[in-house]
Design a protein around this motif. Sequence first.
Motif, mmCIF file in Angstrom:
data_model
loop_
_atom_site.group_PDB
_atom_site.id
_atom_site.type_symbol
_atom_site.label_atom_id
_atom_site.label_comp_id
_atom_site.label_asym_id
_atom_site.label_seq_id
_atom_site.Cartn_x
_atom_site.Cartn_y
_atom_site.Cartn_z
ATOM 1 N N VAL A 43 37.008 26.498 34.715
ATOM 2 C CA VAL A 43 36.442 27.806 35.036
ATOM 3 C C VAL A 43 36.876 28.205 36.442
ATOM 4 O O VAL A 43 36.520 27.541 37.420
ATOM 5 C CB VAL A 43 34.898 27.790 34.938
ATOM 6 N N LEU A 44 37.630 29.289 36.522
ATOM 7 C CA LEU A 44 38.065 29.835 37.810
ATOM 8 C C LEU A 44 37.453 31.210 38.016
ATOM 9 O O LEU A 44 37.497 32.051 37.107
ATOM 10 C CB LEU A 44 39.588 29.975 37.860
ATOM 11 N N VAL A 45 36.885 31.427 39.198
ATOM 12 C CA VAL A 45 36.413 32.753 39.599
ATOM 13 C C VAL A 45 37.101 33.112 40.914
ATOM 14 O O VAL A 45 37.335 32.252 41.764
ATOM 15 C CB VAL A 45 34.869 32.814 39.735
ATOM 16 N N THR A 46 37.419 34.405 41.042
ATOM 17 C CA THR A 46 38.201 34.871 42.177
ATOM 18 C C THR A 46 37.506 36.072 42.817
ATOM 19 O O THR A 46 37.055 36.972 42.096
ATOM 20 C CB THR A 46 39.619 35.273 41.705
ATOM 21 N N PRO A 47 37.420 36.115 44.153
ATOM 22 C CA PRO A 47 36.783 37.256 44.818
ATOM 23 C C PRO A 47 37.487 38.570 44.488
ATOM 24 O O PRO A 47 38.696 38.584 44.220
ATOM 25 C CB PRO A 47 36.925 36.926 46.315
ATOM 26 N N GLY A 49 39.604 41.726 44.623
ATOM 27 C CA GLY A 49 40.758 42.114 45.427
ATOM 28 C C GLY A 49 41.631 40.965 45.892
ATOM 29 O O GLY A 49 42.673 41.190 46.493
ATOM 30 N N ALA A 50 41.229 39.727 45.639
ATOM 31 C CA ALA A 50 42.000 38.573 46.106
ATOM 32 C C ALA A 50 43.229 38.356 45.229
ATOM 33 O O ALA A 50 43.190 38.580 44.024
ATOM 34 C CB ALA A 50 41.137 37.319 46.104
ATOM 35 N N VAL A 51 44.310 37.917 45.854
ATOM 36 C CA VAL A 51 45.516 37.562 45.104
ATOM 37 C C VAL A 51 45.677 36.052 44.990
ATOM 38 O O VAL A 51 46.519 35.571 44.241
ATOM 39 C CB VAL A 51 46.786 38.202 45.730
ATOM 40 N N SER A 52 44.890 35.310 45.738
ATOM 41 C CA SER A 52 44.888 33.851 45.654
ATOM 42 C C SER A 52 43.549 33.342 46.172
ATOM 43 O O SER A 52 42.764 34.097 46.730
ATOM 44 C CB SER A 52 46.043 33.248 46.466
ATOM 45 N N GLY A 53 43.326 32.052 45.990
ATOM 46 C CA GLY A 53 42.110 31.436 46.503
ATOM 47 C C GLY A 53 40.925 31.614 45.577
ATOM 48 O O GLY A 53 40.134 32.532 45.747
ATOM 49 N N SER A 54 40.812 30.755 44.591
ATOM 50 C CA SER A 54 39.730 30.814 43.616
ATOM 51 C C SER A 54 38.772 29.653 43.816
ATOM 52 O O SER A 54 39.089 28.673 44.484
ATOM 53 C CB SER A 54 40.307 30.726 42.199
ATOM 54 N N LEU A 55 37.610 29.779 43.202
ATOM 55 C CA LEU A 55 36.690 28.657 43.073
ATOM 56 C C LEU A 55 36.867 28.076 41.685
ATOM 57 O O LEU A 55 36.875 28.818 40.692
ATOM 58 C CB LEU A 55 35.238 29.111 43.217
#
Length: 129
Positions: A43-47, A49-55
């Motif tokens: 499970v990946l969630v991304t802020p 507008g972000a293009v990289s850097g997920s939780l």
Amino acid sequence: MRQSLFAVTLVVPDYDAAIAFYTRTLNFTLTQDIDLGDGKRWVLVTPPGAVSGSLLLARADGQNQIAAVGNQTGGRVGFFLQTDDFDRDHAAMRAKGVHFEEDPRHEAYGTVAVWRDPFGNRWDLIQFT
């Protein structure tokens, strides 16, 4: 060579509760939710507008991981959500029930306030100057 930080694991007590908080409260995008079998999911969630850097949301498995939920960084702020409009996002988060531990403060590097997710993890909401 080009490298970037792709994701950081966040151990949570329940996948669906974590997805609900990050997508409904913080407006993160659910980037991936893949069943891996045996009750595990990718499970990946991304802020927004972000293009990289997920939780990478990882459900706690076993006593050590359960004990780490909300304390993965030993009580320190371990996660930093950068914004382009601190006042907008601070107000929106408060309106959705996010608990801030302090009022916003102005530091040499920008405006910041510490908040907690519902699992106990400490975060900074930060806008750099």
